[in-house]
Design a protein around this motif. Structure first.
Motif, short mmCIF file in Angstrom:
data_model
loop_
_atom_site.label_atom_id
_atom_site.label_comp_id
_atom_site.label_asym_id
_atom_site.label_seq_id
_atom_site.Cartn_x
_atom_site.Cartn_y
_atom_site.Cartn_z
N TYR A 129 0.80 -1.23 0.00
CA TYR A 129 0.00 0.00 0.00
C TYR A 129 0.83 1.28 0.00
O TYR A 129 0.29 2.37 -0.12
CB TYR A 129 -0.85 0.04 1.28
N ILE A 130 2.11 1.16 0.24
CA ILE A 130 2.91 2.35 0.56
C ILE A 130 2.85 3.45 -0.52
O ILE A 130 2.51 4.59 -0.21
CB ILE A 130 4.38 1.96 0.89
N PRO A 131 3.16 3.13 -1.80
CA PRO A 131 3.16 4.22 -2.79
C PRO A 131 1.83 4.96 -2.87
O PRO A 131 1.80 6.19 -2.85
CB PRO A 131 3.47 3.50 -4.11
N GLY A 132 0.75 4.22 -2.91
CA GLY A 132 -0.58 4.84 -3.03
C GLY A 132 -0.87 5.75 -1.85
O GLY A 132 -1.32 6.89 -2.03
N ILE A 133 -0.59 5.26 -0.66
CA ILE A 133 -0.91 6.07 0.52
C ILE A 133 0.00 7.30 0.59
O ILE A 133 -0.46 8.40 0.92
CB ILE A 133 -0.81 5.22 1.81
N LEU A 134 1.26 7.14 0.24
CA LEU A 134 2.16 8.31 0.25
C LEU A 134 1.62 9.40 -0.67
O LEU A 134 1.58 10.57 -0.30
CB LEU A 134 3.57 7.90 -0.17
N GLU A 135 1.17 8.98 -1.83
CA GLU A 135 0.65 10.00 -2.78
C GLU A 135 -0.62 10.65 -2.24
O GLU A 135 -0.79 11.86 -2.37
CB GLU A 135 0.43 9.37 -4.15
N GLN A 136 -1.47 9.83 -1.61
CA GLN A 136 -2.67 10.42 -0.98
C GLN A 136 -2.32 11.47 0.06
O GLN A 136 -3.05 12.42 0.27
CB GLN A 136 -3.46 9.33 -0.24
N LYS A 137 -1.18 11.26 0.70
CA LYS A 137 -0.77 12.18 1.78
C LYS A 137 -0.06 13.42 1.23
O LYS A 137 0.52 14.19 1.99
CB LYS A 137 0.21 11.49 2.75
N GLY A 138 -0.01 13.53 -0.07
CA GLY A 138 0.62 14.72 -0.64
C GLY A 138 2.11 14.58 -0.86
O GLY A 138 2.81 15.58 -1.09
N VAL A 139 2.61 13.35 -0.78
CA VAL A 139 4.02 13.15 -1.11
C VAL A 139 4.07 12.90 -2.62
O VAL A 139 3.53 11.91 -3.11
CB VAL A 139 4.63 11.95 -0.34
N GLU A 140 4.70 13.81 -3.33
CA GLU A 140 4.74 13.71 -4.78
C GLU A 140 5.70 12.59 -5.21
O GLU A 140 6.85 12.57 -4.75
CB GLU A 140 5.21 15.05 -5.36
N LYS A 141 5.22 11.71 -6.06
CA LYS A 141 6.08 10.64 -6.56
C LYS A 141 7.06 11.23 -7.57
O LYS A 141 6.64 11.84 -8.54
CB LYS A 141 5.23 9.56 -7.23
N LEU A 142 8.36 11.06 -7.31
CA LEU A 142 9.35 11.55 -8.28
C LEU A 142 9.84 10.41 -9.16
O LEU A 142 10.25 10.63 -10.28
CB LEU A 142 10.50 12.25 -7.56
N PHE A 143 9.80 9.21 -8.65
CA PHE A 143 9.90 8.01 -9.50
C PHE A 143 9.46 6.79 -8.72
O PHE A 143 9.43 6.78 -7.49
CB PHE A 143 11.31 7.81 -10.09
N HIS A 144 9.05 5.77 -9.46
CA HIS A 144 8.76 4.46 -8.89
C HIS A 144 9.32 3.44 -9.87
O HIS A 144 8.96 3.45 -11.03
CB HIS A 144 7.25 4.27 -8.72
N LYS A 145 10.20 2.61 -9.40
CA LYS A 145 10.85 1.55 -10.17
C LYS A 145 12.07 2.07 -10.94
O LYS A 145 11.98 3.07 -11.66
CB LYS A 145 9.88 0.88 -11.16
N VAL A 146 13.14 1.36 -10.74
CA VAL A 146 14.41 1.70 -11.38
C VAL A 146 14.93 0.43 -12.06
O VAL A 146 14.82 -0.66 -11.50
CB VAL A 146 15.42 2.21 -10.32
N ARG A 147 15.51 0.61 -13.24
CA ARG A 147 16.06 -0.56 -13.96
C ARG A 147 17.33 -1.04 -13.27
O ARG A 147 18.45 -0.68 -13.65
CB ARG A 147 16.37 -0.20 -15.42
N GLN A 148 17.15 -1.78 -12.20
CA GLN A 148 18.29 -2.24 -11.41
C GLN A 148 17.96 -3.56 -10.72
O GLN A 148 16.79 -3.88 -10.49
CB GLN A 148 18.66 -1.19 -10.33
N ARG A 149 18.99 -4.30 -10.40
CA ARG A 149 18.84 -5.50 -9.57
C ARG A 149 19.97 -5.50 -8.57
O ARG A 149 21.11 -5.33 -8.97
CB ARG A 149 18.89 -6.77 -10.40
N PRO A 150 19.71 -5.70 -7.30
CA PRO A 150 18.38 -5.76 -6.71
C PRO A 150 17.79 -4.36 -6.55
O PRO A 150 18.47 -3.37 -6.77
CB PRO A 150 18.65 -6.40 -5.35
#
Ligand code: AMP
Ligand code: MG
Length: 403
Positions: A258-279
């Motif tokens: 739930y974390i990304p969705g709730i953070l955005e609801q709280k007004g935390v602007e998503k600057l990125f989600h997911k990076v081409r990396q392992r791990p």
């Protein structure tokens, strides 16, 4: 999905407010100095005797005198005495102020102290080399007012010593921000608790807070279960209170992530989600008016590599610590990774006879294998646009251990 360098650029574009605080000097090693340190006195502050022995007037020796009645003793820490009798000497100790009417110090090794009738005399056995020998004249290291440590320096024991010398009991340093470190997940129990067969102990929050300690940052630890309303309610308070929030877990595709969705609801602007990396592919990063939020994937090795690849370098930059170039290390063996992802290869690092860092892979069992981290020293960043990495090639190194 973005690449590693783009993620890193986005993070580095975010500034953290760094204030100044005054701390007792004994607490400040490794911190950033926020004032300049100048000398309040000449160094040395007086003509300082450099050898245990006697102080004489050189002219007398030049005129042929070699036996000098001892007039008294000038100890280190004793106020300056002035020699009375011309042709006498004073016994002097290392660190003492040079007695008045003397100008040359001869070490005990080069004289003999004798008892003659009622007086003690010093007999010179080896001629002094020059007038003024064994005396460290006032102000010859550095004059009063000299700038010895600049604002912005990382305080090493050298600057602590200088600060002590000039009588600074407290120093202005960068105040490290308040940090909340939050683990998430229903399967996680406190580390003091015996887990049931389907549970594990929460280790990530401890890893992250231990890393932060290297920067003198103290974290407050929280845990959130995978419960939408609990997360929502507690994040409200945490986001209000902390300028920096580092979460682990709950950012992937799971039903209860739930974390990304709730953070955005709280007004935390998503600057990125997911990076081409392992791990660490599901890494989420965002910012609100008051807080910067790193939401790291929960697998312990993912959390760890994201912490050392992104969080720590960014924090060092904010604090003004990171002035050096990126460390690089040479692979000692050929390595292949064919996915179109940047690979953070766990490596053991050795410095060879020429001072070159050599990195040897320490193979683990994937991103949950935190025990494997104990075998290595850092991560080598293998770029996504390459599949075959040859022995002898150099790649960026992110160390989590001092070599
Ligand atoms: P998540 O990112 O929440 O999907 O978690 C991925 C994996 O990491 C799961 O197996 C979790 O149990 C594990 N994990 C998440 N957080 C922690 C933690 N704080 N300590 C140890 N393992 C964790
Ligand atoms: Mg989880």
């Amino acid at each position: 999905m973005i690449g590693v360098s783009e993620a890193s650029d986005i993070i580095n574009g975010i500034k953290l407010k760094i204030e100044t605080e005054k701390l007792d000097i004994s607490e400040t090693v490794g911190m950033i100095l926020r004032e300049s340190i100048t000398l309040d006195r000449d160094l040395p502050p007086f003509d300082r005797v450099m050898m245990d022995g006697i102080a004489i007037q050189y002219d007398k020796w030049e005129q042929g005198q070699s036996v000098f009645p001892v007039e008294g003793l000038q100890k280190a820490g004793g106020p300056k005495q002035v020699m009375d009798g011309s042709g006498h000497c004073m016994e002097v100790m290392t660190g003492a102020i040079l007695p008045g009417k003397t100008d040359t110090v001869i070490r005990y090794e080069d004289i003999e102290i004798q008892q003659q009738e009622k007086e003690t005399v010093a007999v010179i056995q080896k001629s002094p080399k020059a007038k003024g020998q064994n005396i460290h004249p006032k102000g010859t290291n550095r004059p009063k007012g000299d700038l010895v440590a600049n604002e912005g320096m990382v305080l090493s024991p050298a600057e602590i010593g200088v600060a002590a010398t000039v009588g600074k009991t407290r120093l202005n340093v960068s105040r490290v921000p308040e940090v909340a470190v939050i683990s998430t997940g229903d399967e996680l129990v406190p580390i003091s608790q015996r887990p049931l067969p389907h549970q594990i102990r929460r280790s990530n929050a401890y890893t992250i807070s231990a890393a932060l300690r290297e920067l003198h940052m103290e974290a407050e630890l929280f845990h959130l279960n995978d419960d939408r309303s609990e997360i929502s309610k507690r994040l409200d308070d945490i986001l209000k209170k902390f300028e920096l929030v580092i979460l682990s877990g709950g950012v992937s595709k799971g039903k209860l992530d739930y974390i990304p969705g709730i953070l955005e609801q709280k007004g935390v602007e998503k600057l990125f989600h997911k990076v081409r990396q392992r791990p660490g592919k599901p890494f989420w990063f965002g910012k609100s008016e008051e807080s910067v939020v790193f939401a790291l994937p929960g697998n312990p090795v993912s959390t760890f590599s994201c912490c050392y690849r992104y969080v720590m370098p960014w924090l060092k930059k904010q604090l003004g610590i990171s002035k050096r170039n990126q460390l690089m290390a040479q692979l000692t063996v050929n390595y292949t990774f064919e996915k179109k992802l940047t690979y953070f290869l766990q490596v053991k690092v050795e410095i060879n006879d020429e001072g070159i860092m050599k990195a040897t892979p320490v193979k683990g069992k994937g991103s949950s294998d935190l025990a494997n981290l104990c075998k290595g020293d850092g991560f080598l960043e293998l770029p996504e646009d390459q599949d075959h990495f040859k022995a002898g090639e150099s790649y960026p190194l992110f160390l989590y251990r001092t070599l």
